[in-house]
Scaffold this motif. Structure first.
Motif, mmCIF file in Angstrom:
data_model
loop_
_atom_site.group_PDB
_atom_site.id
_atom_site.type_symbol
_atom_site.label_atom_id
_atom_site.label_comp_id
_atom_site.label_asym_id
_atom_site.label_seq_id
_atom_site.Cartn_x
_atom_site.Cartn_y
_atom_site.Cartn_z
ATOM 1 N N ALA A 329 41.839 23.789 -51.084
ATOM 2 C CA ALA A 329 41.678 24.564 -50.181
ATOM 3 C C ALA A 329 42.461 25.888 -50.454
ATOM 4 O O ALA A 329 43.609 25.650 -51.137
ATOM 5 N N MET A 330 41.743 27.012 -50.136
ATOM 6 C CA MET A 330 42.955 28.166 -50.207
ATOM 7 C C MET A 330 43.715 28.411 -48.724
ATOM 8 O O MET A 330 43.095 28.335 -47.761
ATOM 9 N N ILE A 331 44.972 28.597 -49.010
ATOM 10 C CA ILE A 331 46.097 28.339 -47.828
ATOM 11 C C ILE A 331 46.595 29.892 -47.901
ATOM 12 O O ILE A 331 47.028 30.403 -48.850
ATOM 13 N N ARG A 355 47.327 13.927 -40.232
ATOM 14 C CA ARG A 355 48.473 14.557 -41.266
ATOM 15 C C ARG A 355 48.111 14.530 -42.375
ATOM 16 O O ARG A 355 47.089 13.994 -42.864
ATOM 17 N N ALA A 356 48.871 15.331 -43.188
ATOM 18 C CA ALA A 356 48.389 15.725 -44.429
ATOM 19 C C ALA A 356 49.716 15.742 -45.304
ATOM 20 O O ALA A 356 50.653 16.257 -44.817
ATOM 21 N N MET A 357 49.548 15.533 -46.587
ATOM 22 C CA MET A 357 50.496 15.544 -47.489
ATOM 23 C C MET A 357 50.211 16.618 -48.859
ATOM 24 O O MET A 357 48.891 16.633 -49.164
ATOM 25 N N VAL A 358 50.925 17.807 -49.042
ATOM 26 C CA VAL A 358 50.500 18.602 -50.266
ATOM 27 C C VAL A 358 50.636 17.821 -51.614
ATOM 28 O O VAL A 358 51.814 17.341 -51.834
ATOM 29 N N LYS A 359 49.502 17.738 -52.145
ATOM 30 C CA LYS A 359 49.659 16.833 -53.544
ATOM 31 C C LYS A 359 49.942 17.938 -54.586
ATOM 32 O O LYS A 359 50.565 17.418 -55.605
ATOM 33 N N ASP A 360 49.369 19.082 -54.417
ATOM 34 C CA ASP A 360 49.582 19.878 -55.623
ATOM 35 C C ASP A 360 49.463 21.690 -55.378
ATOM 36 O O ASP A 360 48.432 21.722 -54.290
ATOM 37 N N ILE A 361 50.170 22.059 -55.896
ATOM 38 C CA ILE A 361 49.958 23.850 -55.573
ATOM 39 C C ILE A 361 49.377 24.433 -56.737
ATOM 40 O O ILE A 361 50.109 24.270 -58.084
ATOM 41 N N ASP A 373 48.427 33.223 -60.538
ATOM 42 C CA ASP A 373 49.949 32.559 -61.030
ATOM 43 C C ASP A 373 49.613 31.086 -61.156
ATOM 44 O O ASP A 373 50.313 30.493 -60.050
ATOM 45 N N GLN A 374 49.584 30.467 -62.137
ATOM 46 C CA GLN A 374 49.484 29.189 -62.316
ATOM 47 C C GLN A 374 50.739 28.269 -62.493
ATOM 48 O O GLN A 374 50.941 27.047 -62.688
ATOM 49 N N GLU A 375 51.844 29.248 -62.581
ATOM 50 C CA GLU A 375 53.219 28.803 -62.923
ATOM 51 C C GLU A 375 54.098 28.396 -61.850
ATOM 52 O O GLU A 375 54.995 27.912 -61.507
ATOM 53 N N THR A 376 53.555 28.864 -60.434
ATOM 54 C CA THR A 376 54.080 28.765 -59.314
ATOM 55 C C THR A 376 54.211 27.566 -58.765
ATOM 56 O O THR A 376 53.595 26.645 -58.838
ATOM 57 N N LYS A 377 55.536 27.106 -58.103
ATOM 58 C CA LYS A 377 55.891 25.920 -57.556
ATOM 59 C C LYS A 377 56.034 25.663 -56.101
ATOM 60 O O LYS A 377 56.027 24.864 -55.391
ATOM 61 N N GLU A 378 55.696 26.764 -55.425
ATOM 62 C CA GLU A 378 55.563 27.173 -54.115
ATOM 63 C C GLU A 378 54.956 28.293 -53.503
ATOM 64 O O GLU A 378 54.610 29.271 -54.366
ATOM 65 N N LEU A 379 54.480 28.185 -52.113
ATOM 66 C CA LEU A 379 53.929 29.462 -51.416
ATOM 67 C C LEU A 379 54.917 29.956 -50.636
ATOM 68 O O LEU A 379 55.732 29.329 -49.838
ATOM 69 N N GLY A 380 55.222 31.502 -50.733
ATOM 70 C CA GLY A 380 56.274 32.060 -49.695
ATOM 71 C C GLY A 380 55.532 32.496 -48.403
ATOM 72 O O GLY A 380 54.035 32.458 -48.326
ATOM 73 N N LEU A 381 56.116 33.172 -47.575
ATOM 74 C CA LEU A 381 55.697 33.769 -46.349
ATOM 75 C C LEU A 381 54.576 34.921 -46.857
ATOM 76 O O LEU A 381 54.815 35.692 -47.662
ATOM 77 N N ASN A 382 53.542 34.837 -46.088
ATOM 78 C CA ASN A 382 52.240 35.510 -46.338
ATOM 79 C C ASN A 382 51.430 35.430 -47.716
ATOM 80 O O ASN A 382 50.460 36.177 -47.953
ATOM 81 N N VAL A 387 45.514 24.877 -53.106
ATOM 82 C CA VAL A 387 46.278 23.820 -52.669
ATOM 83 C C VAL A 387 45.515 22.524 -52.505
ATOM 84 O O VAL A 387 44.273 22.659 -52.256
ATOM 85 N N GLN A 388 45.877 21.403 -53.036
ATOM 86 C CA GLN A 388 45.425 20.210 -53.048
ATOM 87 C C GLN A 388 46.271 19.333 -52.028
ATOM 88 O O GLN A 388 47.133 19.127 -51.878
#
Length: 429
Positions: A329-331, A355-361, A373-382, A387-388
């Protein structure tokens, strides 16, 4: 095999248009909505008098119609919109729900919230400024959210002397940008929200413009065909069992139709159990009706006594969603604490919670340049990213491009109960 399309008569449900406004700060969204409310005679005299008095007390030489919509004190003091304000009005042709969304970049999540259920997106630009980064951002978000109709309202045309050249330049620039997006229907209208030109009544200042006024377009844009009338989706919200003398054996399943057309006699399957039955009757308030379609809220009665609970879904036997625990999904992330892999959250999809677990961004999307940006390790505010997720129980979902109800979900922080993310399920998930 999919069901054949069905023609749906108007039961008074299709004359509602939900639209969301978007644009940069000071483009005039609140003023435009105030003008629509005023010129459609949807405000009371005392409301108008209060706005006129407030405008005079601020030293304005005009009536500030934005005061009709900017309800929060902090908004009124700053003259900006920072929350999603919903307004309701009606004309003899149609009823309207407006989501007035904020223009600031830091309130992107509010804009996503307001536009997620919209039939039409209304993007305002200042004729003097032309397209801005925020104009493009909101167009991208409306495209991501699959809002099927878009209006670009070029506002403050009175401040550029009603220049056809300015209109054509912005029209061309936006049209070229829109070719990179999924925008199936675009209308570009020159207006002055402050003076009312081309909002409800046609302006004599734009003899070179032959298109509709904004109100005429809002009244006549066709939205019934945007809803999925083929794939039956009925998430069960509540099991109705009165157990009274009058309705001793009554058992119905209440919810809002998310897709397709339901009729008595239809063969259906209840998911996830897979039990089949036929629809015995459909109740709307105190009467039985011949059919139900989106977005009607009804109670469905089945011919057989099958086990149905909240969170289950009623669908057609040969056209049911495939249960899945792996969600792609797009989050849109909505809180200051970043979203990271291995994070655990609650997920609410239609009427089912799991319940859900984040497998991968997979990547973060730059909504200005559409760069991934495929190097990102997290998503910040906004921020928005792909995401998987892995859920504890299967979800009965469709791609968001096919059904905006069964293709969307929200993520909730289990510790606080706060909504922290909104998701749109991709195809092939």
């Amino acid at each position: 095999m999919a069901d054949s399309p069905q023609t749906v008569p108007d039961h008074g449900q299709m004359d509602l248009l939900r639209f969301a406004t978007a644009g940069s700060v000071d483009d005039g969204k609140s003023t435009l909505i105030g003008r629509l409310l005023l010129d459609s005679k949807s405000i009371f005299e005392d409301q108008l008098e209060a706005v006129e008095a407030s405008s005079q007390s601020k030293g304005y030489d005009y009536t500030d119609l934005a005061l009709l919509t900017d309800g929060l004190r902090s908004e009124r003091e700053q003259g900006i919109t920072i929350d999603v304000a919903y307004r309701y009005f009606a004309t003899p042709t149609r009823k309207f729900i407006i989501a007035d969304t904020p223009g600031h970049i830091q309130y992107t999540r509010n804009m996503v919230t307001g536009a997620s259920t919209a039939d039409l997106g209304l993007v305002l630009v200042d004729a003097r400024q032309g397209l801005t980064e925020q104009s493009r951002r909101h167009a991208v978000l409306l495209s991501l959210l699959r809002v099927p109709h878009l209006v670009l309202a070029i506002n403050k045309m009175d401040l550029v002397d009603w220049s056809e050249e300015v209109y054509e330049r912005i029209h061309k620039e936006f049209t070229q940008f829109a070719t990179k997006l999924n925008i199936p229907d675009l209308e570009v209208i020159p207006i002055s929200a402050l003076q009312g030109d081309n909002v409800v009544t046609r302006s004599e200042n734009t003899p070179w413009y032959s298109g509709p006024t904004l109100m005429h377009h809002l009244e006549h844009v066709h939205v019934a065909s945007d809803r999925d009338l083929v794939d039956v989706r009925f998430p069960v919200q509540y099991v109705v069992r009165p157990k009274s003398d009058e309705f001793h054996d009554y058992r119905g399943y209440a919810g809002q139709v998310a897709g397709g057309v339901l009729k008595p006699g239809d063969e259906v399957v209840v998911l996830p159990s897979g039990m089949t039955s036929t629809i015995e009757a459909i109740d709307l308030f105190n009467e039985e009706i011949a059919e139900a379609f989106p977005p009607m809220s009804v109670t469905v009665r089945l011919a057989d006594d099958v086990d149905v609970s909240r969170g289950d879904m009623i669908a057609r036997v040969n056209n049911a969603p495939k249960p899945s625990q792996d969600i792609d999904a797009m989050i849109c992330w909505m809180t200051t604490e970043p979203l990271r892999p291995r994070q655990k959250l609650a997920i609410k999809h239609t009427t089912r919670t799991a319940r859900a677990m984040v497998k991968d961004i997979q990547y973060r999307l730059d909504v200005n340049s559409l760069h991934r940006d495929q190097e990102t390790k997290e998503l910040g505010l906004n921020e928005i990213g792909r995401v998987q997720l892995r859920t504890t129980v299967p979800l009965l979902c469709d791609p968001y491009s096919k059904n905006r109800t069964t293709g969307s979900f929200i993520l909730i922080d289990e510790a606080t109960g706060v909504t922290v993310g909104a998701g749109m399920i991709n195809s092939g998930s």
